[in-house]
Motif scaffolding. Structure first.
Motif, PDB file in Angstrom:
ATOM      1  N   PHE A 262      -9.572 -10.600  -3.695  1.00 14.79           N
ATOM      2  CA  PHE A 262      -8.685 -11.108  -4.912  1.00 14.79           C
ATOM      3  C   PHE A 262      -7.729 -12.445  -4.872  1.00 14.79           C
ATOM      4  O   PHE A 262      -7.170 -12.612  -3.775  1.00 14.79           O
ATOM      5  CB  PHE A 262      -7.721 -10.062  -5.515  1.00 14.79           C
ATOM      6  N   GLU A 263      -7.735 -13.338  -5.691  1.00 18.26           N
ATOM      7  CA  GLU A 263      -7.063 -14.530  -5.462  1.00 18.26           C
ATOM      8  C   GLU A 263      -5.659 -14.069  -5.466  1.00 18.26           C
ATOM      9  O   GLU A 263      -4.735 -14.610  -4.614  1.00 18.26           O
ATOM     10  CB  GLU A 263      -7.059 -15.207  -6.771  1.00 18.26           C
ATOM     11  N   THR A 264      -4.958 -13.008  -6.191  1.00 17.17           N
ATOM     12  CA  THR A 264      -3.738 -12.430  -6.038  1.00 17.17           C
ATOM     13  C   THR A 264      -3.828 -11.023  -6.169  1.00 17.17           C
ATOM     14  O   THR A 264      -4.363 -10.196  -6.979  1.00 17.17           O
ATOM     15  CB  THR A 264      -2.682 -13.134  -7.413  1.00 17.17           C
ATOM     16  N   PRO A 265      -3.180 -10.404  -5.323  1.00 17.27           N
ATOM     17  CA  PRO A 265      -2.841  -8.980  -5.218  1.00 17.27           C
ATOM     18  C   PRO A 265      -2.696  -8.227  -6.572  1.00 17.27           C
ATOM     19  O   PRO A 265      -1.740  -8.874  -7.217  1.00 17.27           O
ATOM     20  CB  PRO A 265      -2.040  -8.706  -3.736  1.00 17.27           C
ATOM     21  N   VAL A 266      -3.276  -7.023  -6.757  1.00 16.14           N
ATOM     22  CA  VAL A 266      -2.841  -6.402  -7.955  1.00 16.14           C
ATOM     23  C   VAL A 266      -2.057  -4.955  -7.318  1.00 16.14           C
ATOM     24  O   VAL A 266      -2.667  -4.135  -6.680  1.00 16.14           O
ATOM     25  CB  VAL A 266      -3.948  -5.761  -8.621  1.00 16.14           C
ATOM     26  N   TYR A 267      -0.815  -4.817  -7.975  1.00 14.68           N
ATOM     27  CA  TYR A 267       0.029  -3.836  -7.298  1.00 14.68           C
ATOM     28  C   TYR A 267      -0.016  -2.622  -8.362  1.00 14.68           C
ATOM     29  O   TYR A 267       0.476  -2.886  -9.343  1.00 14.68           O
ATOM     30  CB  TYR A 267       1.423  -4.217  -7.041  1.00 14.68           C
ATOM     31  N   VAL A 268      -0.575  -1.339  -7.769  1.00 10.73           N
ATOM     32  CA  VAL A 268      -0.480  -0.500  -8.818  1.00 10.73           C
ATOM     33  C   VAL A 268       0.339   0.747  -8.310  1.00 10.73           C
ATOM     34  O   VAL A 268       0.240   0.926  -7.092  1.00 10.73           O
ATOM     35  CB  VAL A 268      -2.130  -0.002  -8.930  1.00 10.73           C
ATOM     36  N   LYS A 269       0.525   1.692  -9.121  1.00 12.49           N
ATOM     37  CA  LYS A 269       1.166   2.980  -8.904  1.00 12.49           C
ATOM     38  C   LYS A 269      -0.007   3.888  -8.695  1.00 12.49           C
ATOM     39  O   LYS A 269      -1.158   4.026  -9.492  1.00 12.49           O
ATOM     40  CB  LYS A 269       2.148   3.386  -9.975  1.00 12.49           C
ATOM     41  N   PRO A 270       0.209   5.203  -7.686  1.00 14.23           N
ATOM     42  CA  PRO A 270      -0.906   6.084  -7.805  1.00 14.23           C
ATOM     43  C   PRO A 270      -1.107   6.757  -8.966  1.00 14.23           C
ATOM     44  O   PRO A 270      -2.364   7.498  -8.939  1.00 14.23           O
ATOM     45  CB  PRO A 270      -0.316   6.793  -6.474  1.00 14.23           C
TER      46      PRO A 270
END
Length: 100
Positions: free
Chosen positions: A7-15
């Motif tokens: 990905f160009e920019t990481p995606v930060y997700v909650k579990p």
């Protein structure tokens, strides 16, 4: 051959919707892993994200679409930890002088 499809920019997700420590999703393979463990199955937005990530592992040029679709999924299901900040490069001193 399978590709990671970065990905160009990481995606930060909650579990999960309740919170937890943010997980960094940097590529389509990590997106597939996250979606495979997600407790909801068969929803259209989730299926679209999964299909986009799988397609990107076959054709890396599709990684931008996979990233956008995964981000849409994360927002829709309330698991986006925070909005991604686009990356940009700062001109070096030699590049800056060329503007004068």
């Amino acid at each position: 051959m399978l590709y990671e499809a970065k990905f160009e920019t990481p995606v930060y997700v909650k579990p999960h919707r309740g919170g937890g420590v943010a997980i960094e999703i940097c590529n389509a393979v990590q997106g597939i892993d996250f979606l495979a463990e997600f407790p909801i199955d068969g929803e259209p937005i989730m299926e679209a994200a999964l299909e986009a990530c799988v397609a990107a592992t076959q054709e890396p040029i599709l990684s931008k679409h996979a990233e956008a679709t995964f981000l849409k999924f994360a927002k829709a299901y309330g698991v986006l930890a925070f909005e991604p900040v686009p990356t940009f490069s700062i001109p070096t001193a030699s590049q800056h002088r060329s503007f004068h």
